[in-house]
Design a protein around this motif. Structure first.
Motif, mmCIF file in Angstrom:
data_model
loop_
_atom_site.group_PDB
_atom_site.id
_atom_site.type_symbol
_atom_site.label_atom_id
_atom_site.label_comp_id
_atom_site.label_asym_id
_atom_site.label_seq_id
_atom_site.Cartn_x
_atom_site.Cartn_y
_atom_site.Cartn_z
ATOM 1 N N LEU A 139 16.926 11.874 19.390
ATOM 2 C CA LEU A 139 17.569 11.822 17.977
ATOM 3 C C LEU A 139 18.127 10.561 17.450
ATOM 4 N N ILE A 140 18.468 9.658 18.468
ATOM 5 C CA ILE A 140 18.820 8.370 18.134
ATOM 6 C C ILE A 140 17.766 7.457 17.992
ATOM 7 N N THR A 141 16.649 7.760 18.616
ATOM 8 C CA THR A 141 15.622 6.922 18.184
ATOM 9 C C THR A 141 14.817 7.210 16.856
ATOM 10 N N ALA A 142 14.955 8.369 16.647
ATOM 11 C CA ALA A 142 14.375 8.999 15.143
ATOM 12 C C ALA A 142 15.036 8.409 14.267
ATOM 13 N N TYR A 143 16.614 8.363 14.269
ATOM 14 C CA TYR A 143 17.454 7.974 13.272
ATOM 15 C C TYR A 143 17.109 6.479 12.982
ATOM 16 N N ASN A 144 16.783 5.796 14.250
ATOM 17 C CA ASN A 144 16.679 4.086 13.995
ATOM 18 C C ASN A 144 15.311 4.000 13.334
ATOM 19 N N GLU A 145 14.404 4.802 13.534
ATOM 20 C CA GLU A 145 13.106 4.702 13.109
ATOM 21 C C GLU A 145 12.896 5.076 11.336
ATOM 22 N N ILE A 146 13.926 6.064 10.988
ATOM 23 C CA ILE A 146 14.038 6.502 9.581
ATOM 24 C C ILE A 146 14.971 5.273 8.782
ATOM 25 N N GLU A 147 16.036 4.661 9.730
ATOM 26 C CA GLU A 147 16.849 3.892 8.825
ATOM 27 C C GLU A 147 16.075 2.435 8.820
ATOM 28 N N ASN A 148 15.062 2.005 9.534
ATOM 29 C CA ASN A 148 14.603 0.685 9.485
ATOM 30 C C ASN A 148 13.348 0.656 9.290
ATOM 31 N N ASN A 149 12.717 1.713 8.898
ATOM 32 C CA ASN A 149 11.054 1.579 8.515
ATOM 33 C C ASN A 149 10.675 2.155 7.203
ATOM 34 N N GLU A 150 10.567 1.341 6.147
ATOM 35 C CA GLU A 150 10.530 2.056 5.078
ATOM 36 C C GLU A 150 9.422 3.093 4.658
ATOM 37 N N ASN A 151 8.169 2.929 5.418
ATOM 38 C CA ASN A 151 7.369 3.903 5.624
ATOM 39 C C ASN A 151 7.903 5.337 6.175
ATOM 40 N N ALA A 152 8.614 5.352 7.330
ATOM 41 C CA ALA A 152 9.033 6.406 7.872
ATOM 42 C C ALA A 152 10.265 6.961 6.400
ATOM 43 N N GLN A 153 11.026 6.267 6.081
ATOM 44 C CA GLN A 153 12.102 6.563 5.171
ATOM 45 C C GLN A 153 11.273 7.404 4.001
ATOM 46 N N TYR A 154 10.297 7.118 3.519
ATOM 47 C CA TYR A 154 9.350 7.577 2.628
ATOM 48 C C TYR A 154 8.868 9.115 3.117
ATOM 49 N N HIS A 155 8.413 9.117 4.229
ATOM 50 C CA HIS A 155 7.959 10.452 4.705
ATOM 51 C C HIS A 155 9.050 11.431 4.842
ATOM 52 N N PHE A 156 10.239 10.842 5.524
ATOM 53 C CA PHE A 156 11.352 11.540 5.662
ATOM 54 C C PHE A 156 11.940 12.106 4.665
ATOM 55 N N ASN A 157 12.018 11.480 3.207
ATOM 56 C CA ASN A 157 12.431 11.923 2.195
ATOM 57 C C ASN A 157 11.742 13.124 1.690
ATOM 58 N N THR A 158 10.234 12.992 1.956
ATOM 59 C CA THR A 158 9.305 13.769 1.605
ATOM 60 C C THR A 158 9.556 15.265 2.386
ATOM 61 N N LEU A 159 10.009 14.989 3.737
ATOM 62 C CA LEU A 159 10.253 16.289 4.616
ATOM 63 C C LEU A 159 11.424 16.906 3.924
ATOM 64 N N LYS A 160 12.538 16.156 3.776
ATOM 65 C CA LYS A 160 13.780 16.731 3.140
ATOM 66 C C LYS A 160 13.485 17.624 2.046
ATOM 67 N N SER A 161 12.828 17.133 1.071
ATOM 68 C CA SER A 161 12.520 17.765 -0.126
ATOM 69 C C SER A 161 11.802 19.093 0.112
ATOM 70 N N ARG A 162 10.988 19.107 0.998
ATOM 71 C CA ARG A 162 10.047 20.462 1.347
ATOM 72 C C ARG A 162 10.994 21.388 2.158
ATOM 73 N N LEU A 163 11.891 20.930 3.143
ATOM 74 C CA LEU A 163 12.603 21.653 3.796
ATOM 75 C C LEU A 163 13.777 22.338 2.878
ATOM 76 N N TYR A 164 14.484 21.613 1.906
ATOM 77 C CA TYR A 164 15.261 22.379 1.000
ATOM 78 C C TYR A 164 14.736 22.958 -0.170
ATOM 79 N N ASP A 165 13.304 23.211 -0.340
ATOM 80 C CA ASP A 165 12.711 23.750 -1.412
ATOM 81 C C ASP A 165 12.849 25.399 -1.555
ATOM 82 N N THR A 166 13.347 25.844 -2.352
ATOM 83 C CA THR A 166 13.754 27.303 -2.645
ATOM 84 C C THR A 166 12.578 28.283 -2.514
ATOM 85 N N THR A 167 11.403 27.465 -2.647
ATOM 86 C CA THR A 167 10.326 28.667 -2.925
ATOM 87 C C THR A 167 9.955 29.192 -1.437
#
Length: 245
Positions: free
Chosen positions: A135-163
């Motif tokens: 969890l700690i490692t994943a958090y740091n990757e998401i926070e410090n890597n622009e590419n990881a942030q992009y994919h993480f935001n895509t993941l969030k939108s999919r996880l909270y898609d009500t479809t």
């Protein structure tokens, strides 16, 4: 239809019609205020979770899925028939904002919780250490890597898609496996590094997905920074201790 089936059907329908007040057994309320008062002794609450999930002989993720704990839901009408069920009910009613967490979990509370793991190897053997490190490692990757942030935001939108579409789940798994999961996190959560206990119902793919989706849920609650800090403190305190055993 047999009498047994009729009886079971009636019991099920009766359970569905009950309110939370009807469903909560007093013995599972009493223990919160006697054996382990929820708002007074958080270390006893954590000990109850350790004991109920039998983490002295079972890996943590198997038990998390087996007991559906902790399960976040807006529906608080679930039938509460165990201590874990009662704690989960409270999990869904307690304010988990940063301010509330800071108020509920004092430095003294944290020290007492750490002490639960200092005289045994449960933290490492059950896989908690690997999950926390992941969890700690994943958090740091998401926070410090622009590419990881992009994919993480895509993941969030999919996880909270009500479809209600199975393809959404497949896509979230693809995003984690192909776009987000790093070699470092995968190694931390590998079968070799995860737990010394039997890994029934716990697979590396599930563990990796849990780690990245965990932060999507924390961001949705707005408490990701305080949770990260708590995990860092936990790891820094207990990881060296486990090496001594």
């Amino acid at each position: 239809m047999s009498n047994q089936v009729i009886s079971q059907t009636r019991l099920l329908e009766d359970a569905k019609s009950k309110t939370p007040t009807d469903c909560v057994k007093m013995e599972y309320v009493n223990f919160l205020f006697t054996d382990s008062p929820f708002l007074l002794h958080k270390d006893q609450l954590v000990k109850t979770i350790i004991d109920e999930l039998q983490l002295d002989r079972n890996n943590v993720m198997t038990q998390v899925w087996e007991y559906s704990f902790p399960y976040t839901s807006k529906d608080n009408t679930n039938y509460v028939d165990s201590k874990i069920g009662m704690i989960n009910h409270l999990w869904n009613t307690v304010d988990r904002s940063t301010e509330s967490i800071n108020t509920l979990l004092t430095d003294n509370d944290k020290l007492k919780i750490y002490d639960l793991f200092k005289h045994n190897t449960i933290y490492k053997d059950s896989g908690i250490a690997a999950i926390v490190k992941g969890l700690i490692t994943a958090y740091n990757e998401i926070e410090n890597n622009e590419n990881a942030q992009y994919h993480f935001n895509t993941l969030k939108s999919r996880l909270y898609d009500t479809t209600d579409d199975y393809s959404q789940l497949e896509e979230t798994e693809r995003i984690v496996n192909e776009d987000l999961a790093s070699a470092t996190v995968t190694d931390i959560l590998s079968d070799q590094n995860y737990s010394t206990y039997p890994e029934s119902y716990s697979y590396i793919g599930n563990r990796v997905f849990y780690v990245y989706s965990f932060w999507a849920r924390r961001q949705a609650e707005g408490n990701q920074d305080i949770v990260y800090l708590l995990l860092k403190q936990l790891d820094e305190t207990l990881a060296p201790n486990q090496e001594e055993h």
